[in-house]
Design an enzyme around this catalytic site. Structure first.
Site, PDB file in Angstrom:
ATOM      1  N   ASP A   6       1.046  -1.172  -0.084  1.00  0.00           N
ATOM      2  CA  ASP A   6      -0.020  -0.125   0.069  1.00  0.00           C
ATOM      3  C   ASP A   6       0.861   1.277  -0.097  1.00  0.00           C
ATOM      4  OD1 ASP A   6      -2.690   1.221   0.019  1.00  0.00           O
ATOM      5  OD2 ASP A   6      -2.612   1.480   1.997  1.00  0.00           O
ATOM      6  N   HIS A  12      -4.397  13.759   1.026  1.00  0.00           N
ATOM      7  CA  HIS A  12      -4.856  13.195   2.285  1.00  0.00           C
ATOM      8  C   HIS A  12      -3.738  13.037   3.129  1.00  0.00           C
ATOM      9  CE1 HIS A  12      -6.012   9.581   4.614  1.00  0.00           C
ATOM     10  NE2 HIS A  12      -4.706   9.275   4.254  1.00  0.00           N
ATOM     11  N   GLU A  59     -10.785   3.516   3.490  1.00  0.00           N
ATOM     12  CA  GLU A  59      -9.860   4.451   2.744  1.00  0.00           C
ATOM     13  C   GLU A  59     -10.064   4.367   1.277  1.00  0.00           C
ATOM     14  OE1 GLU A  59      -6.003   5.105   5.609  1.00  0.00           O
ATOM     15  OE2 GLU A  59      -5.945   3.679   3.960  1.00  0.00           O
ATOM     16  N   GLU A  94      -9.325   4.102  -2.228  1.00  0.00           N
ATOM     17  CA  GLU A  94      -8.067   3.890  -3.032  1.00  0.00           C
ATOM     18  C   GLU A  94      -8.544   3.154  -4.352  1.00  0.00           C
ATOM     19  OE1 GLU A  94      -4.576   2.270  -0.960  1.00  0.00           O
ATOM     20  OE2 GLU A  94      -5.504   2.797   0.917  1.00  0.00           O
ATOM     21  N   ASP A 125      -8.871  -0.036   1.919  1.00  0.00           N
ATOM     22  CA  ASP A 125      -7.924  -0.330   3.047  1.00  0.00           C
ATOM     23  C   ASP A 125      -8.298   0.078   4.313  1.00  0.00           C
ATOM     24  OD1 ASP A 125      -5.525  -1.999   3.475  1.00  0.00           O
ATOM     25  OD2 ASP A 125      -4.404  -0.118   3.792  1.00  0.00           O
ATOM     26  N   ARG A 149      -8.093   3.443  13.338  1.00  0.00           N
ATOM     27  CA  ARG A 149      -7.289   4.743  13.785  1.00  0.00           C
ATOM     28  C   ARG A 149      -6.767   4.761  14.836  1.00  0.00           C
ATOM     29  NH1 ARG A 149      -5.811   6.238   8.550  1.00  0.00           N
ATOM     30  NH2 ARG A 149      -7.971   6.582   7.155  1.00  0.00           N
ATOM     31  N   GLN A 209      -3.743   2.590  15.004  1.00  0.00           N
ATOM     32  CA  GLN A 209      -2.666   3.172  14.174  1.00  0.00           C
ATOM     33  C   GLN A 209      -1.872   4.238  14.772  1.00  0.00           C
ATOM     34  OE1 GLN A 209      -4.035   4.594  10.560  1.00  0.00           O
ATOM     35  NE2 GLN A 209      -2.219   5.132   9.629  1.00  0.00           N
ATOM     36  N   LYS A 217      -4.211  -2.056   9.949  1.00  0.00           N
ATOM     37  CA  LYS A 217      -4.464  -2.157   8.511  1.00  0.00           C
ATOM     38  C   LYS A 217      -4.377  -3.572   7.973  1.00  0.00           C
ATOM     39  CE  LYS A 217      -3.569   2.029   7.008  1.00  0.00           C
ATOM     40  NZ  LYS A 217      -4.560   2.764   5.962  1.00  0.00           N
ATOM     41  N   THR A 224      -8.674  -5.777   3.733  1.00  0.00           N
ATOM     42  CA  THR A 224      -8.846  -5.054   2.600  1.00  0.00           C
ATOM     43  C   THR A 224      -9.788  -5.473   1.513  1.00  0.00           C
ATOM     44  OG1 THR A 224      -6.226  -4.466   3.180  1.00  0.00           O
ATOM     45  CG2 THR A 224      -7.205  -3.922   0.796  1.00  0.00           C
ATOM     46  N   GLU A 256     -10.497  12.466   7.929  1.00  0.00           N
ATOM     47  CA  GLU A 256     -10.406  13.640   7.486  1.00  0.00           C
ATOM     48  C   GLU A 256     -11.784  14.581   7.362  1.00  0.00           C
ATOM     49  OE1 GLU A 256      -7.867  13.469   3.200  1.00  0.00           O
ATOM     50  OE2 GLU A 256      -8.626  11.607   3.603  1.00  0.00           O
TER      51      GLU A 256
END
Length: 429
Positions: free
Chosen positions: A128, A135, A200, A202, A234, A238, A241, A254, A258, A375
């Site tokens: 990834d 972002h 996420e 992507e 993905d 948080r 993380q 993570k 996925t 975000e």
């Protein structure tokens, strides 16, 4: 990639549902692995609301391609030279557009709603990246207000090694992960279900031919190693993380799941939608020579519109339409796909057919196109208001997230990627 008669806007198919289809007109012809009701997985092509069984029409396809259509993955097909993949596309286009072939080919069509989709390939490795510049800035400001981007960001495509074993096709539920959490006000961490589960937005890049160990891929040749693209989510915990990412980066935050959309929109299908890479801001460094190619800068980005929708359990029960969280462009990437492929192999790392790369979260410059709840909700401080009065700072059990994408360009028929969806289920006890 060359634009040819398979992209012609006037081309139609005798498969009626393909004509005007939002995702899968005859100009698309994405590849996937499907299983008809009661059948085994096999290679197929999406055409309108149907799926063409490629194994069933193998005798009508180029001799060099037919042996790659006998398995339950697309790895062998991805490994073919680009010329053979082009020949396959042209042959399938003819079979589905020429009325003379209808009687032979029609029995090999299956209703998509009655089929099960599988992962397109046996994924040897998953990496990834972090090339979504907006972002990276948005997230960086939450942790480093004075320096959102670290000094290396504009010199090197940042990436990390993901977990291939937990990649799943669209529709497979996400089980809320457990892990260590340490809120800022706590003295010690605890263990439990993630309280800050996020998505996420992507793009997934499927590797084609690949390279031998020790042999880098030149930037001008990177396109020959890209089989196609899918949507990719993905999922991210948080809270895990924030606690674990230093000093080695994401881990349990993570690797639990996925999601990818199961149809691979081929590099050949995307030829009409290649556009110039957005110029770097004034003062940013020019990439090092191994990452720079004039042709890639002129045609290395893609005219793809991305959307994210969210529906809660309460919304679905009430019959409320999903709420759109974001809408943005896939061209909001600081590095091109060719650059991330080249960089990945620049130290001699061998990429293999069926390997998967994620672009990293793609966000727009403003709120309308942010690619994650981290975000949108400003780290949870500004929850999103949903229809019916619900709010979300992060995902709750029962929520369903749906990613969609559509490529469009003047003079060509738009093509789509199909949905990448999954719902959130409670953590296991």
């Amino acid at each position: 990639m060359t634009i040819d008669h398979t992209h012609a806007p006037e081309l139609t198919s005798w498969v009626e549902s393909a004509n005007g289809h939002a995702d899968f007109p005859v100009q698309n012809l994405p590849l996937g692995i499907f299983a008809p009701s009661g059948g085994t997985p096999r290679p197929g092509v999406a055409i309108g609301d149907m799926i063409l069984d490629l194994t069933g029409v193998a005798a009508l396809l180029p001799d060099a391609v037919a042996p790659a259509l006998t398995g339950t993955t697309l790895n062998a097909l991805f490994a073919l030279p680009v010329a053979d993949r082009v020949a396959l596309r042209r042959a399938v286009s003819r079979l589905l557009s020429d009325d003379a072939d209808q009687a032979i080919v029609a029995p090999m069509l299956h209703c998509a709603d009655e089929c099960t989709m599988h992962l397109p390939a046996a994924i040897g490795d998953y990496t990834d990246f972090y090339v979504g510049i907006h972002h990276a800035n948005n997230v960086g400001r939450q942790f480093r207000p004075d320096q959102p981007l670290l000094p290396n960001y504009k010199w090197v495509p940042i990436g990390y090694h993901g977990r291939a074993s937990s990649v799943r096709p669209s529709g497979v539920p996400v089980i809320r992960p457990k892990g260590q959490r340490k809120p800022p006000q706590a003295d010690v961490p605890d263990y439990g279900p993630s309280r800050r589960l996020d998505y996420e937005l992507e793009m997934g890049v499927w590797i084609g031919r690949g390279n031998a160990l020790g042999e880098p891929i030149a930037i001008g040749e990177a396109g020959e190693h890209i089989a196609g693209l899918s949507l990719l989510n993905d999922w991210s915990a948080r809270d895990f993380q924030a606690w674990e990412y230093q000093p080695l980066g994401p881990f349990l935050a993570k690797n639990f799941h996925t999601s990818v959309s199961p149809w691979v929109v081929t590099a050949e299908a995307l030829a009409p939608f290649r556009i110039a890479q957005p110029p770097r801001p004034e003062g940013d460094p020019r990439p090092l020579p191994y990452l720079w190619d004039e042709g890639d800068q002129a045609r290395g980005a893609l005219a793809i519109e991305l959307e994210v929708h969210l529906s809660t359990a309460a919304m679905r029960k009430a019959g409320t339409a999903p709420h759109r969280l974001s809408h943005g462009l896939a061209s909001n990437m600081y590095w091109t796909i060719a650059q991330i492929v080249t960089h990945h192999a620049s130290n001699g790392c061998n990429l293999m057919p069926g390997d998967l790369l994620g672009t990293g979260t793609i966000s727009a410059a403003d709120d309308s196109g942010f690619g994650s709840l981290l975000e949108i909700s400003r780290g949870g401080s500004q929850p999103v208001m949903l229809p019916g009065g619900e709010t979300r700072a992060f995902l709750e059990d029962g929520d369903e997230v749906v990613l969609t994408a559509r490529a469009s360009a003047d003079g060509y028929v738009p093509i789509g990627f199909g949905a990448c969806r999954a719902d959130i289920q409670p953590a296991r006890t």
